[in-house]
Motif scaffolding. Structure first.
Motif, mmCIF file in Angstrom:
data_model
loop_
_atom_site.group_PDB
_atom_site.id
_atom_site.type_symbol
_atom_site.label_atom_id
_atom_site.label_comp_id
_atom_site.label_asym_id
_atom_site.label_seq_id
_atom_site.Cartn_x
_atom_site.Cartn_y
_atom_site.Cartn_z
ATOM 1 N N HIS A 1 41.002 85.609 11.559
ATOM 2 C CA HIS A 1 42.337 85.403 12.131
ATOM 3 C C HIS A 1 42.334 84.247 13.134
ATOM 4 O O HIS A 1 43.283 83.453 13.178
ATOM 5 N N LEU A 2 41.282 84.166 13.915
ATOM 6 C CA LEU A 2 41.179 83.065 14.880
ATOM 7 C C LEU A 2 41.152 81.721 14.158
ATOM 8 O O LEU A 2 41.847 80.777 14.556
ATOM 9 N N SER A 3 40.367 81.633 13.097
ATOM 10 C CA SER A 3 40.298 80.380 12.336
ATOM 11 C C SER A 3 41.652 80.031 11.738
ATOM 12 O O SER A 3 42.066 78.866 11.757
ATOM 13 N N ASN A 4 42.349 81.027 11.191
ATOM 14 C CA ASN A 4 43.686 80.768 10.653
ATOM 15 C C ASN A 4 44.620 80.238 11.734
ATOM 16 O O ASN A 4 45.404 79.310 11.509
ATOM 17 N N GLY A 5 44.549 80.841 12.926
ATOM 18 C CA GLY A 5 45.410 80.394 14.021
ATOM 19 C C GLY A 5 45.105 78.972 14.455
ATOM 20 O O GLY A 5 46.029 78.168 14.685
ATOM 21 N N LEU A 6 43.824 78.634 14.551
ATOM 22 C CA LEU A 6 43.442 77.273 14.945
ATOM 23 C C LEU A 6 43.860 76.250 13.887
ATOM 24 O O LEU A 6 44.356 75.163 14.221
ATOM 25 N N LEU A 7 43.656 76.600 12.631
ATOM 26 C CA LEU A 7 44.073 75.691 11.553
ATOM 27 C C LEU A 7 45.588 75.497 11.562
ATOM 28 O O LEU A 7 46.089 74.392 11.296
ATOM 29 N N TYR A 8 46.317 76.566 11.864
ATOM 30 C CA TYR A 8 47.777 76.444 11.921
ATOM 31 C C TYR A 8 48.210 75.529 13.056
ATOM 32 O O TYR A 8 49.157 74.739 12.907
ATOM 33 N N ALA A 9 47.515 75.606 14.190
ATOM 34 C CA ALA A 9 47.831 74.712 15.311
ATOM 35 C C ALA A 9 47.598 73.255 14.911
ATOM 36 O O ALA A 9 48.408 72.375 15.231
ATOM 37 N N VAL A 10 46.497 72.996 14.207
ATOM 38 C CA VAL A 10 46.224 71.637 13.715
ATOM 39 C C VAL A 10 47.319 71.189 12.756
ATOM 40 O O VAL A 10 47.805 70.053 12.822
ATOM 41 N N CYS A 11 47.725 72.105 11.877
ATOM 42 C CA CYS A 11 48.770 71.777 10.901
ATOM 43 C C CYS A 11 50.084 71.419 11.599
ATOM 44 O O CYS A 11 50.735 70.426 11.243
ATOM 45 N N ALA A 12 50.487 72.206 12.594
ATOM 46 C CA ALA A 12 51.736 71.938 13.311
ATOM 47 C C ALA A 12 51.674 70.590 14.027
ATOM 48 O O ALA A 12 52.662 69.837 14.055
ATOM 49 N N TRP A 13 50.513 70.269 14.610
ATOM 50 C CA TRP A 13 50.361 68.977 15.284
ATOM 51 C C TRP A 13 50.467 67.831 14.283
ATOM 52 O O TRP A 13 51.119 66.810 14.561
ATOM 53 N N LEU A 14 49.865 67.988 13.104
ATOM 54 C CA LEU A 14 49.927 66.932 12.090
ATOM 55 C C LEU A 14 51.348 66.745 11.562
ATOM 56 O O LEU A 14 51.749 65.621 11.233
ATOM 57 N N VAL A 15 52.097 67.830 11.469
ATOM 58 C CA VAL A 15 53.495 67.706 11.027
ATOM 59 C C VAL A 15 54.248 66.751 11.938
ATOM 60 O O VAL A 15 54.981 65.862 11.486
ATOM 61 N N VAL A 16 54.059 66.921 13.242
ATOM 62 C CA VAL A 16 54.736 66.045 14.207
ATOM 63 C C VAL A 16 54.170 64.630 14.170
ATOM 64 O O VAL A 16 54.915 63.643 14.109
ATOM 65 N N ASP A 17 52.853 64.518 14.174
ATOM 66 C CA ASP A 17 52.207 63.211 14.292
ATOM 67 C C ASP A 17 52.305 62.381 13.015
ATOM 68 O O ASP A 17 52.552 61.176 13.071
ATOM 69 N N VAL A 18 52.132 63.013 11.870
ATOM 70 C CA VAL A 18 52.024 62.277 10.606
ATOM 71 C C VAL A 18 53.372 62.079 9.932
ATOM 72 O O VAL A 18 53.629 61.027 9.337
ATOM 73 N N LEU A 19 54.262 63.076 10.034
ATOM 74 C CA LEU A 19 55.500 63.002 9.263
ATOM 75 C C LEU A 19 56.746 62.819 10.122
ATOM 76 O O LEU A 19 57.581 61.958 9.842
ATOM 77 N N LEU A 20 56.903 63.629 11.162
ATOM 78 C CA LEU A 20 58.148 63.562 11.938
ATOM 79 C C LEU A 20 58.237 62.287 12.768
ATOM 80 O O LEU A 20 59.275 61.606 12.772
ATOM 81 N N GLN A 21 57.173 61.967 13.460
ATOM 82 C CA GLN A 21 57.213 60.815 14.353
ATOM 83 C C GLN A 21 57.430 59.495 13.608
ATOM 84 O O GLN A 21 58.310 58.714 13.984
ATOM 85 N N PRO A 22 56.693 59.209 12.520
ATOM 86 C CA PRO A 22 56.956 57.967 11.776
ATOM 87 C C PRO A 22 58.359 57.920 11.184
ATOM 88 O O PRO A 22 58.995 56.868 11.159
ATOM 89 N N ALA A 23 58.843 59.074 10.687
ATOM 90 C CA ALA A 23 60.188 59.112 10.117
ATOM 91 C C ALA A 23 61.235 58.803 11.169
ATOM 92 O O ALA A 23 62.216 58.088 10.920
ATOM 93 N N LEU A 24 61.042 59.320 12.377
ATOM 94 C CA LEU A 24 61.990 59.079 13.457
ATOM 95 C C LEU A 24 61.962 57.613 13.893
ATOM 96 O O LEU A 24 63.001 57.012 14.173
ATOM 97 N N ARG A 25 60.768 57.022 13.934
ATOM 98 C CA ARG A 25 60.650 55.607 14.304
ATOM 99 C C ARG A 25 61.339 54.720 13.293
ATOM 100 O O ARG A 25 62.002 53.749 13.637
ATOM 101 N N ALA A 26 61.192 55.073 12.001
ATOM 102 C CA ALA A 26 61.698 54.193 10.948
ATOM 103 C C ALA A 26 63.212 54.249 10.810
ATOM 104 O O ALA A 26 63.859 53.249 10.537
ATOM 105 N N GLY A 27 63.769 55.450 11.004
ATOM 106 C CA GLY A 27 65.175 55.587 10.656
ATOM 107 C C GLY A 27 66.148 55.724 11.795
ATOM 108 O O GLY A 27 67.351 55.782 11.570
ATOM 109 N N VAL A 28 65.682 55.791 13.047
ATOM 110 C CA VAL A 28 66.577 56.078 14.162
ATOM 111 C C VAL A 28 66.353 55.086 15.300
ATOM 112 O O VAL A 28 65.214 54.855 15.706
ATOM 113 N N ALA A 29 67.445 54.528 15.787
ATOM 114 C CA ALA A 29 67.372 53.646 16.961
ATOM 115 C C ALA A 29 67.898 54.421 18.157
ATOM 116 O O ALA A 29 69.104 54.502 18.389
#
Length: 652
Positions: free
Chosen positions: A49-77
């Motif tokens: 369970h601990l490993s699942n929780g840590l992996l989920y935290a990494v996943c949530a961080w990557l969602v913001v860093d890899v997908l949300l942040q670049p999309a926001l930079r590209a399409g929004v002023a």
């Protein structure tokens, strides 16, 4: 998990050899290796369970860093502070989503989390033109969950659309003047190579496995896979409704469930139905977003809206019942798609923040309220996953017509509350009966078999009537099969096993030897149809117990031994081990009162096996501790006989 390292590369996710006709074909060796690493630290549940929780935290961080942040930079002023608020709210929306509880609380849900992590890393490396790293990450994602194969294909498709739809000046502008057209095609080739390369690898991997063609294999029940057993047109309509339900589950999750089988998702048998109206609404919304994404791509060169659609719906393609799968619908399958919905929310909020400040202020409040609601739902849902009983009982309350939920809850209540268990089992039976008429021939056979099996299960509380009905169902299956000459070996084995079990249990109260003989005859037929390498406890443990009740104790020992030598001990029920221990006690000689020599001979032959059987029984988590003294007495008596000391008659 502590088996030889090489074994994990030759078995499927559930431990069946890849070349077996009974393989599940879920090949996820990297997830299994992660379990192995956990097991080197501790075999207790907390580490997994601990490993699942840590992996989920990494996943949530990557969602913001890899997908949300670049999309926001590209399409929004918009100002950086505004963008930061958008990112925080969108990221929290994803992290707090209650549909993710299954993937985190359920250990096997790690496949979804790891697959999503590698997919996002693959997308990131692709944007950086580190194409070998990108391809390797997508390959790793597919070795965590096979459905990841659609992500690089989707990214390649978006790149192709961008090449043909985006004006050249927009391509140059969006890439800072540095990107050349051939660089897009390099990414396309890398993405498609990852997808098609994995498909070729998978085709080769399972080339030696013929797969199972049975209508009902092992414990696969009608409520698990009723989509496989419907008229094609009904199946198509129901599949469309399932896709619409996934959309609703991602955007606005209602009552959650660990199972979405028969009764939770009903077959859609008409075009003019509420379900099809819901499908049209969902399809219209998705198509509108696709059109908007294409428009944005053409006007501004921003592919993020189209990518959001791709991330949201491409992972659902394998779950769309284009081919038969093992489940109707599952919350874990919505894990990766919620990434796409988070991207969509981020894009919309970014546009509102940049151009409509008043609307954005209201959106912030609304999105904050939704995130808070998601968090509360998630915290309330986690305790439901504490154990099987709490999970099924909680889900039965929210989905009172779920056949598998009712049936599973009934099994969990056998000891704790048999009256409520019978009520649930009876309700499951009645709901299953409602759907008898919607299946084609082979599907109808499966329906009958499911009901027969359910009747046998509810026999623990009914007084024979259910068993008689189960026999009638199996006879009807055999009559139909004889008419059309259609009944594969696996299904036939299940039919004869259920029929034999029903006859055996009918005979137990009165010790009717004629019924035992009929049961044994059917068990023999079922055994002759068994071509698997596993023990099939449902067949062999019931068969052995029947033989023992009929006085054929040494033959019963052989059947128990056949099951135990092939079936993992953790898959055996406490009742099986208890029946085996009782049989061995009877064989051991401790019950022989008047013939000391016969008792000694029996103990010499069976004593060690008896002690081993009792110890296995007592070690099972379902063993009742109040019986410990009695069974320890048996072990002591066996050891006395082994040492040549006669057991006192009054204590025997």
């Amino acid at each position: 998990f502590m088996s030889p390292f090489s074994r994990f590369w030759y078995n499927d996710f559930w431990g069946t050899p890849l070349d077996s006709p009974y393989t599940h074909k879920s090949y996820r060796p990297l997830v299994i290796q992660s379990f192995r690493l956990d097991a080197t630290v501790s075999s207790e549940p907390w580490i997994f369970h601990l490993s699942n929780g840590l992996l989920y935290a990494v996943c949530a961080w990557l969602v913001v860093d890899v997908l949300l942040q670049p999309a926001l930079r590209a399409g929004v002023a918009a100002a950086d502070s505004v963008k930061r608020n958008v990112l925080i709210l969108s990221g929290v929306w994803f992290a707090a989503h209650p549909v993710h509880v299954e993937s985190i609380a359920g250990i096997v849900g790690r496949a979804e989390i790891m697959s999503a992590i590698f997919c996002m890393l693959g997308a990131k490396f692709g944007d950086q033109r580190r194409l070998l790293s990108s391809t390797a990450c997508f390959a790793a994602a597919c070795l965590c969950k096979e459905t990841a194969v659609v992500i690089p294909a989707m990214l390649g498709a978006v790149e192709i659309l961008a090449t043909f739809i985006t004006p050249r000046k927009q391509v140059a502008k969006s890439s800072g003047g540095k990107m050349k057209e051939n660089e897009q095609w390099e990414r396309v080739i890398a993405y498609l190579a990852a997808s098609f390369g994995y498909l070729l690898f998978r085709s080769w991997l399972f080339s030696s496995s013929r797969g199972s063609t049975s209508t009902l294999k092992g414990s696969v029940m009608l409520e698990d896979s009723f989509m496989q057993h419907m008229h094609p047109l009904d199946k198509f309509r129901t599949a469309l409704f399932v896709m619409a339900k996934y959309t609703q589950l991602m955007v606005w999750p209602g009552a959650l469930s660990c199972d979405y089988g028969l009764g939770v998702i009903d077959p859609v048998t008409s075009w003019m139905s509420v379900e099809m109206a819901f499908v049209m609404l969902a399809a219209s919304s998705v198509l509108a977003w696709v059109f908007y994404g294409l428009l944005q791509l053409h006007k501004t060169g921003d592919s993020s809206p189209l990518l959001a659609v791709g991330w949201a719906f491409a992972p659902l393609v394998p779950a769309s019942h284009i081919v038969d799968i093992g489940t109707v619908m599952a919350e874990r399958l919505a894990f990766t798609p919620t990434i796409g919905v988070a991207m969509l929310i981020c894009h919309l909020c970014g546009l509102a923040a940049a151009s409509k400040p008043k609307i954005w202020r209201k959106l912030q409040i609304a999105l904050f309220a939704i995130c808070l609601w998601f968090g509360i739902r998630t915290l309330n849902r986690i305790p439901d996953w504490e154990e099987s009983q709490t999970l099924f009982l909680a889900d039965v309350k929210s989905h009172p017509r779920g056949v598998k939920l009712l049936d599973s809850a009934a099994k969990q209540l056998v000891l704790d509350d048999p009256a409520l268990g019978f009520e649930y089992a009876k309700r499951a039976q009645e709901i299953t009966d409602e759907y008898k008429g919607i299946f084609e021939y082979e599907r109808y056979i499966t329906g009958l078999l499911q009901m027969a099996n359910l009747k046998v299960r509810t026999e623990k509380w009914a007084e024979g009537a259910n068993l008689t009905e189960a026999i009638e169902y199996t006879d009807e299956i055999l009559r139909h099969a004889e008419e059309v000459d259609k009944l594969d070996e696996d299904t036939a084995r299940a039919v004869y096993t259920i029929k034999a079990t029903a006859f055996f249990r009918l005979g137990r109260p009165s010790q009717d030897q004629n019924l035992f003989a009929t049961a044994i005859e059917n068990f023999k037929i079922a055994e002759g149809l068994d071509k698997s390498s596993r023990g099939d406890r449902v067949l062999y443990c019931e068969y052995a117990t029947c033989l023992a009740q009929g006085g054929q104790k040494e033959e019963a020992y052989e059947k128990f031994h056949k099951c135990y030598s092939r079936e993992p001990e953790e898959d055996l029920l406490v009742a099986d081990l208890g029946n085996y221990a009782i049989l061995m006690k009877e064989l051991s000689g401790v019950d022989i009162k008047d013939d000391r020599e016969a008792a000694a001979n029996a103990t010499m032959k069976w004593g060690d096996s008896t002690i081993s059987a009792i110890e296995k029984y007592m070690a099972h988590e379902g063993f009742r501790q109040s019986h410990t003294k009695a069974w320890m007495k048996v072990i002591g008596d066996v050891k006395l006989l082994q040492s040549g000391i006669n057991v006192p008659r009054e204590e025997n």
